[in-house]
Design a protein around this motif. Structure first.
Motif, PDB file in Angstrom:
ATOM      1  N   LEU A 249      -7.342  11.875 -24.867  1.00  0.00           N
ATOM      2  CA  LEU A 249      -6.668  11.400 -23.661  1.00  0.00           C
ATOM      3  C   LEU A 249      -5.419  12.218 -23.342  1.00  0.00           C
ATOM      4  N   SER A 250      -4.732  12.700 -24.365  1.00  0.00           N
ATOM      5  CA  SER A 250      -3.477  13.428 -24.152  1.00  0.00           C
ATOM      6  C   SER A 250      -3.647  14.669 -23.262  1.00  0.00           C
ATOM      7  N   PRO A 251      -4.581  15.582 -23.557  1.00  0.00           N
ATOM      8  CA  PRO A 251      -4.757  16.731 -22.660  1.00  0.00           C
ATOM      9  C   PRO A 251      -5.291  16.336 -21.289  1.00  0.00           C
ATOM     10  N   LEU A 252      -6.040  15.231 -21.234  1.00  0.00           N
ATOM     11  CA  LEU A 252      -6.527  14.742 -19.945  1.00  0.00           C
ATOM     12  C   LEU A 252      -5.339  14.353 -19.061  1.00  0.00           C
ATOM     13  N   PHE A 253      -4.354  13.650 -19.640  1.00  0.00           N
ATOM     14  CA  PHE A 253      -3.145  13.307 -18.894  1.00  0.00           C
ATOM     15  C   PHE A 253      -2.425  14.579 -18.444  1.00  0.00           C
ATOM     16  N   THR A 254      -2.316  15.539 -19.344  1.00  0.00           N
ATOM     17  CA  THR A 254      -1.619  16.787 -19.018  1.00  0.00           C
ATOM     18  C   THR A 254      -2.277  17.486 -17.831  1.00  0.00           C
ATOM     19  N   GLU A 255      -3.588  17.557 -17.848  1.00  0.00           N
ATOM     20  CA  GLU A 255      -4.333  18.204 -16.762  1.00  0.00           C
ATOM     21  C   GLU A 255      -4.151  17.464 -15.443  1.00  0.00           C
TER      22      GLU A 255
ATOM     23  N   GLY B  69       0.785  -1.225   0.000  1.00  0.00           N
ATOM     24  CA  GLY B  69       0.000   0.000   0.000  1.00  0.00           C
ATOM     25  C   GLY B  69       0.814   1.270   0.000  1.00  0.00           C
ATOM     26  N   LYS B  70       2.153   1.150  -0.025  1.00  0.00           N
ATOM     27  CA  LYS B  70       3.025   2.327   0.029  1.00  0.00           C
ATOM     28  C   LYS B  70       3.983   2.316  -1.156  1.00  0.00           C
ATOM     29  N   VAL B  71       4.052   3.435  -1.874  1.00  0.00           N
ATOM     30  CA  VAL B  71       4.857   3.537  -3.090  1.00  0.00           C
ATOM     31  C   VAL B  71       5.738   4.778  -3.015  1.00  0.00           C
ATOM     32  N   GLU B  72       6.973   4.636  -3.464  1.00  0.00           N
ATOM     33  CA  GLU B  72       7.874   5.771  -3.631  1.00  0.00           C
ATOM     34  C   GLU B  72       8.198   5.906  -5.110  1.00  0.00           C
ATOM     35  N   ALA B  73       8.137   7.141  -5.614  1.00  0.00           N
ATOM     36  CA  ALA B  73       8.368   7.385  -7.039  1.00  0.00           C
ATOM     37  C   ALA B  73       9.263   8.599  -7.217  1.00  0.00           C
ATOM     38  N   THR B  74       9.942   8.639  -8.359  1.00  0.00           N
ATOM     39  CA  THR B  74      10.791   9.768  -8.691  1.00  0.00           C
ATOM     40  C   THR B  74      10.794   9.960 -10.200  1.00  0.00           C
ATOM     41  N   GLY B  75      11.245  11.123 -10.640  1.00  0.00           N
ATOM     42  CA  GLY B  75      11.348  11.385 -12.072  1.00  0.00           C
ATOM     43  C   GLY B  75      10.181  12.192 -12.616  1.00  0.00           C
ATOM     44  N   GLU B  76      10.283  12.572 -13.900  1.00  0.00           N
ATOM     45  CA  GLU B  76       9.249  13.379 -14.550  1.00  0.00           C
ATOM     46  C   GLU B  76       7.984  12.584 -14.826  1.00  0.00           C
ATOM     47  N   ALA B  77       8.119  11.272 -14.896  1.00  0.00           N
ATOM     48  CA  ALA B  77       6.962  10.370 -15.041  1.00  0.00           C
ATOM     49  C   ALA B  77       6.105  10.697 -16.261  1.00  0.00           C
ATOM     50  N   GLN B  78       6.729  10.664 -17.403  1.00  0.00           N
ATOM     51  CA  GLN B  78       6.052  10.950 -18.670  1.00  0.00           C
ATOM     52  C   GLN B  78       5.421   9.680 -19.230  1.00  0.00           C
ATOM     53  N   ILE B  79       4.386   9.845 -20.051  1.00  0.00           N
ATOM     54  CA  ILE B  79       3.798   8.749 -20.807  1.00  0.00           C
ATOM     55  C   ILE B  79       3.944   9.049 -22.297  1.00  0.00           C
ATOM     56  N   ASP B  80       4.528   8.106 -23.034  1.00  0.00           N
ATOM     57  CA  ASP B  80       4.559   8.172 -24.495  1.00  0.00           C
ATOM     58  C   ASP B  80       3.608   7.103 -25.007  1.00  0.00           C
ATOM     59  N   PHE B  81       2.719   7.440 -25.935  1.00  0.00           N
ATOM     60  CA  PHE B  81       1.713   6.465 -26.350  1.00  0.00           C
ATOM     61  C   PHE B  81       1.181   6.780 -27.742  1.00  0.00           C
ATOM     62  N   GLY B  82       0.432   5.827 -28.286  1.00  0.00           N
ATOM     63  CA  GLY B  82      -0.168   6.016 -29.596  1.00  0.00           C
ATOM     64  C   GLY B  82      -0.873   4.753 -30.042  1.00  0.00           C
ATOM     65  N   ALA B  83      -1.678   4.872 -31.085  1.00  0.00           N
ATOM     66  CA  ALA B  83      -2.358   3.711 -31.646  1.00  0.00           C
ATOM     67  C   ALA B  83      -1.311   2.721 -32.158  1.00  0.00           C
ATOM     68  N   TRP B  84      -1.518   1.436 -31.856  1.00  0.00           N
ATOM     69  CA  TRP B  84      -0.530   0.424 -32.229  1.00  0.00           C
ATOM     70  C   TRP B  84      -0.952  -0.293 -33.504  1.00  0.00           C
ATOM     71  N   PRO B  85      -0.012  -0.549 -34.419  1.00  0.00           N
ATOM     72  CA  PRO B  85       1.418  -0.213 -34.358  1.00  0.00           C
ATOM     73  C   PRO B  85       1.729   1.213 -34.810  1.00  0.00           C
TER      74      PRO B  85
END
Length: 312
Positions: A168-174, A137-153
């Motif tokens: 979804l992209s602006p939703l992640f940004t917000e 139940g406890k997590v430690e995280a670091t970094g900018e934590a970016q997501i890169d994504f797109g329709a596959w392939p």
């Protein structure tokens, strides 16, 4: 969030904090802690400590319909992709909800598409993030934590999914999640594998963090060589990676925070490692191209031997 470990919990916490509903799918003592005490997460720029909705795969399939969700995010270990998709198969085929993979490796999307169809499959990866469960139940995280994504392939091969991902992209940004939406996500997946193959096996073998490995004059050269082999494999697989891509990824990991990779943590905790998911495609494609990935094969062999000795 299927596979709510360190990475999955971080992104789930960001989404929940931004007001989105999110169900965390976990297991074992971590699941029990999430259900009883909520999620506690520490990041240098973000703290989360609140109740969450958590269940296991069986509970997800029993208590929810797939169509209840706008998006399924798979953040489990790559080695769990096939068994998880088999468990979820009868549940996911009842709806049209897409799935976004946020996993290491370049083969997960193929397994997802085999069950859900390419039109429901989005490729993705977590970039510039280190996140680990330090206690149930406890997590430690670091970094900018970016997501890169797109329709596959790619957006061209899977055009129907890209409009949803554009929402979804602006939703992640917000939600405080930096992200890049790719037209050719396979390029992003292989580019991330350049880093993963470069440092994950070596940190697991040496039990040294990324900064220690990239600062060592001998191991630093080994990291670079394994990155070059990954780029060569990508080109044989039909994904164009250049020497500049390698240098950018090498520079990135050398400048990044000192972190324990997921593979190193897995070895320290005696858990299965993603050796074949990360090293496997590099070795396979380089062999097919007649230019074996000798350094990757060496480190993989040593790591498998070390892991076998760990369990004696």
């Amino acid at each position: 969030m299927v596979g709510a470990g360190g990475i999955g919990c971080y992104y789930a916490a960001r989404l929940i904090h931004a007001g989105h509903e999110c169900v965390l799918v976990a297991r074992g003592k971590h699941l029990q802690a999430l259900q009883q005490h909520g999620l506690q997460l520490q990041h240098p720029q973000f703290v989360f400590d609140a109740p969450v909705i958590a269940t296991d795969v069986a509970g997800l399939c029993q208590d929810y319909a797939c169509e209840d969700f706008d998006l399924l995010i798979l953040a489990a270990k790559s080695s769990a992709t096939i068994p998880l998709m088999e468990q979820l198969q009868s549940w996911v085929v009842t709806a049209k909800t897409p799935m976004l993979s946020l996993q290491n490796g370049v083969t997960n999307e193929k397994h997802i598409a085999a069950i859900m169809g390419m039109e429901r499959t989005a490729g993705g990866l977590a970039v510039k993030i280190g996140a680990h469960i330090v206690a149930p139940g406890k997590v430690e995280a670091t970094g900018e934590a970016q997501i890169d994504f797109g329709a596959w392939p790619s957006a061209a091969a899977n055009p129907g999914l890209q409009p949803l991902l554009a929402v979804l992209s602006p939703l992640f940004t917000e939600a405080g999640i930096p992200n890049t939406l790719y037209d050719k996500v396979n390029y992003a997946l292989w580019r991330k594998l350049v880093i993963n193959n470069g440092v994950n096996p070596l940190t697991a073998l040496t039990l040294m963090d990324t900064q220690a490995v990239t600062s060592d004059p001998v191991l630093r050269h080994t990291v670079h060589r394994m990155m070059e082999e990954t780029a060569r494999a990508a080109n044989i697989a039909g994904v164009s990676l250049t020497a500049e891509d390698v240098e950018q990824m090498f520079s990135l990991i050398c400048r990044f925070d000192a972190i324990k990779t997921s593979m190193q943590v897995d070895r320290e905790k005696g858990r299965p490692m993603e050796i074949e998911d990360i090293c496997g495609p590099v070795i396979q494609y380089c062999r097919e191209g007649g230019q074996p990935a000798e350094t990757t094969e060496l480190i993989r062999t040593l790591l498998l031997r070390a892991s076998a000795l760990d369990h004696r």
